[in-house]
Motif scaffolding. Sequence first.
Motif, short mmCIF file in Angstrom:
data_model
loop_
_atom_site.label_atom_id
_atom_site.label_comp_id
_atom_site.label_asym_id
_atom_site.label_seq_id
_atom_site.Cartn_x
_atom_site.Cartn_y
_atom_site.Cartn_z
N GLU A 150 -13.79 -0.77 -4.12
CA GLU A 150 -14.72 0.37 -4.07
C GLU A 150 -13.99 1.71 -4.17
O GLU A 150 -14.63 2.76 -4.20
CB GLU A 150 -15.54 0.32 -2.78
CG GLU A 150 -16.40 -0.93 -2.65
CD GLU A 150 -17.02 -1.05 -1.26
OE1 GLU A 150 -17.12 -0.02 -0.56
OE2 GLU A 150 -17.40 -2.17 -0.88
N ASN A 151 -12.64 1.64 -4.17
CA ASN A 151 -11.82 2.85 -4.19
C ASN A 151 -12.16 3.75 -3.00
O ASN A 151 -12.28 4.97 -3.12
CB ASN A 151 -12.00 3.61 -5.50
CG ASN A 151 -10.87 4.60 -5.74
OD1 ASN A 151 -9.76 4.42 -5.22
ND2 ASN A 151 -11.15 5.65 -6.50
N LYS A 152 -12.33 3.10 -1.85
CA LYS A 152 -12.61 3.81 -0.59
C LYS A 152 -11.51 3.47 0.42
O LYS A 152 -10.72 2.55 0.21
CB LYS A 152 -13.97 3.37 -0.01
CG LYS A 152 -15.15 3.50 -0.97
CD LYS A 152 -15.58 4.94 -1.14
CE LYS A 152 -16.85 5.03 -1.99
NZ LYS A 152 -17.25 6.43 -2.24
N SER A 153 -11.49 4.18 1.52
CA SER A 153 -10.51 3.87 2.56
C SER A 153 -10.97 2.64 3.34
O SER A 153 -12.16 2.30 3.37
CB SER A 153 -10.36 5.05 3.52
OG SER A 153 -11.54 5.22 4.28
N VAL A 154 -10.03 1.95 3.96
CA VAL A 154 -10.36 0.79 4.81
C VAL A 154 -11.31 1.23 5.92
O VAL A 154 -12.27 0.53 6.25
CB VAL A 154 -9.07 0.17 5.41
CG1 VAL A 154 -9.42 -0.93 6.41
CG2 VAL A 154 -8.18 -0.40 4.32
N ASP B 37 0.81 -1.21 0.00
CA ASP B 37 0.00 0.00 0.00
C ASP B 37 0.85 1.27 0.00
O ASP B 37 0.43 2.31 -0.53
CB ASP B 37 -0.93 0.01 1.22
CG ASP B 37 -2.30 -0.56 0.90
OD1 ASP B 37 -2.50 -1.01 -0.23
OD2 ASP B 37 -3.18 -0.56 1.79
N SER C 86 -11.97 -6.52 4.31
CA SER C 86 -12.27 -5.07 4.23
C SER C 86 -11.22 -4.34 3.41
O SER C 86 -11.53 -3.38 2.69
CB SER C 86 -12.36 -4.47 5.64
OG SER C 86 -13.49 -4.98 6.31
N TRP C 87 -9.96 -4.77 3.53
CA TRP C 87 -8.90 -4.15 2.74
C TRP C 87 -9.14 -4.36 1.25
O TRP C 87 -9.03 -3.44 0.45
CB TRP C 87 -7.54 -4.72 3.15
CG TRP C 87 -6.40 -4.20 2.32
CD1 TRP C 87 -5.88 -2.94 2.35
CD2 TRP C 87 -5.66 -4.92 1.33
NE1 TRP C 87 -4.85 -2.82 1.44
CE2 TRP C 87 -4.69 -4.02 0.79
CE3 TRP C 87 -5.70 -6.22 0.83
CZ2 TRP C 87 -3.78 -4.39 -0.21
CZ3 TRP C 87 -4.80 -6.60 -0.15
CH2 TRP C 87 -3.86 -5.70 -0.67
N VAL D 124 -14.93 1.52 4.71
CA VAL D 124 -15.54 0.20 4.49
C VAL D 124 -15.97 -0.42 5.82
O VAL D 124 -17.09 -0.93 5.95
CB VAL D 124 -14.56 -0.75 3.76
CG1 VAL D 124 -15.12 -2.17 3.71
CG2 VAL D 124 -14.30 -0.24 2.35
N GLU E 149 -12.01 -4.99 -0.19
CA GLU E 149 -13.21 -4.23 -0.58
C GLU E 149 -12.90 -2.74 -0.74
O GLU E 149 -13.49 -2.06 -1.58
CB GLU E 149 -14.31 -4.45 0.47
CG GLU E 149 -14.91 -5.85 0.39
CD GLU E 149 -15.81 -6.20 1.56
OE1 GLU E 149 -16.40 -7.30 1.54
OE2 GLU E 149 -15.91 -5.39 2.50
N SER E 150 -11.95 -2.25 0.07
CA SER E 150 -11.56 -0.84 -0.07
C SER E 150 -10.90 -0.60 -1.42
O SER E 150 -11.06 0.47 -2.02
CB SER E 150 -10.61 -0.44 1.06
OG SER E 150 -9.31 -0.97 0.87
N LYS E 151 -10.17 -1.60 -1.92
CA LYS E 151 -9.53 -1.49 -3.24
C LYS E 151 -10.58 -1.55 -4.35
O LYS E 151 -10.51 -0.81 -5.33
CB LYS E 151 -8.51 -2.62 -3.43
CG LYS E 151 -7.36 -2.60 -2.45
CD LYS E 151 -6.52 -1.36 -2.59
CE LYS E 151 -5.37 -1.31 -1.62
NZ LYS E 151 -4.66 -0.01 -1.66
#
Length: 514
Positions: free
Chosen positions: A497-501, A413, A490-491, A504, A493-495
């Motif tokens: 959805e292009n969201k922060s951990v 990351d 969750s990590w 999420v 899914e953050s990738k």
Amino acid sequence: MANLLKDNLIVLIQSLSPSEKRHFKLYVNRLGDNIDAKFLLLFNLLEKMDDYNEEKILKSNIVTKLQLSNLKAHLYKQILVSLRMNPVNQNIRILIREQLDFATILYHKGLYKQSLKILDKAKILAIEYEEKNIAFEIVELEKVIESQYITRSITTRADALAIQAKELSKQNVIASKLSNLSLQLYSIMLKSGYAKSDEEASKITKYFNKQLPKIKIETLGFREKLWLFKAHLWYSFLIQDFLSCYKYANKWLCLFDENQQMIFLNPVWYIKGNSYLLESLYLIKHKTKMKIVLENLEKTIALEQFPKNDNLSSQYFICYYNNKFNLYFLDGDFNAGLHLVDEVLRKIIENRDRIDEHHVMVFYYKIACLYFGMGDNKKCIAYLKKIIENKNLSIREDLMCFARILSLIAHYDSGQDYMLEVQLKSTYKFLIKMNDLHEVQKLIIKFLKNLGNIYPNDLKSEFEKIHKTLKVFENHPYEKRAFLYLDIISWLESKLENKSVAFVIQQKSKLLLR
């Protein structure tokens, strides 16, 4: 370098509160002859030192090199005697043992009646407060005295003492077997963590059933029930039956609720019971109940009658801050938990002589997870490095394993791809050596290893594939343990959805009805 005895002495002196130091000096000076006693002069010198310095002691001309060892041992003993006499350290257990000591002195003087009178009162207290080991010692001394001091009631008295000794011995044996079982299971947990396969779970179950004594719970007292619940709790942790963990941790706390006086007599076990109840609630993600339990614990600790000492302070520190971290993790509110870092690091230093290395490493892992959730990968890596490079940590192999895996993800990351290859090989070798290379770990390592060969346009589809594959293991009896240490789902899914951990996890937290 100072030897262990030297370290022990200065550590003991540094642990004394101002009132305890004052009490020690009053205790020493109770007789005029002690005002210039060498051990008091040594105490005054060591009190001002941050670290043990033998050269400085010898230059003070208080003592010669040949006398120093004996003088230090004498000082150590005098400090302990002073602490024992200090009213601050008095509790029912110490008072009962003091009465036993007094009775023994009277017995040796041939004052049998007076000795028996004190023993009878001490025995009533010991049984009332579940101090059955001391109660057994008292009965044994009563038997010795009765065999020498003849009374008219000797026949009935002998029968009563024999029955009482037999019953106390039986209860002590049960408590000993249960405490042995609890300790062995705790040892397995520290060494290896959760069971990793059917074979391990079966082995643990066979051991537990074999060592568990045959008992009727209704015949047990407070102490025996406490050890029974502890044994069941550790067994449940080991086989990853977290609902049973909650069940037995709750029974543990209910036992104290039913016997309020035991909270203040056994404060360490009260704090430990709360700690395991909170951990169980964290594992089943019951954050509302967690907050209630933590608030109740804070209120009880704050009570005037709750004992206050360094040991309890360090135990409460471990329990409180571990679970404050856990609550922030469940909420995904990592930034809000940032204030805990400085507090924890400061308290680790303050309690450095009372907290074992294992608990320090657990705090470092939680701090690393906090920074990871905030997206501060460099600080995350820095704290994981403290765990990975710790050569003295021979327990909690699972913690060591997941520290390495989280470090791999944090390096990816943070864009430090050039270090990934070396770390991947090192981690793979470590997991094989620890016999901890399971399917989830294999998939994560394989995925990270291949990331460098994937075109940017294909990254999302690769993340989707690994996410779908790992979701299958989320409720697997043994593979799910990976997700207890590292929320890899969750990590991923953050990738996707292009969201922060943090975002999420916060969204998931809102779906928790409790």
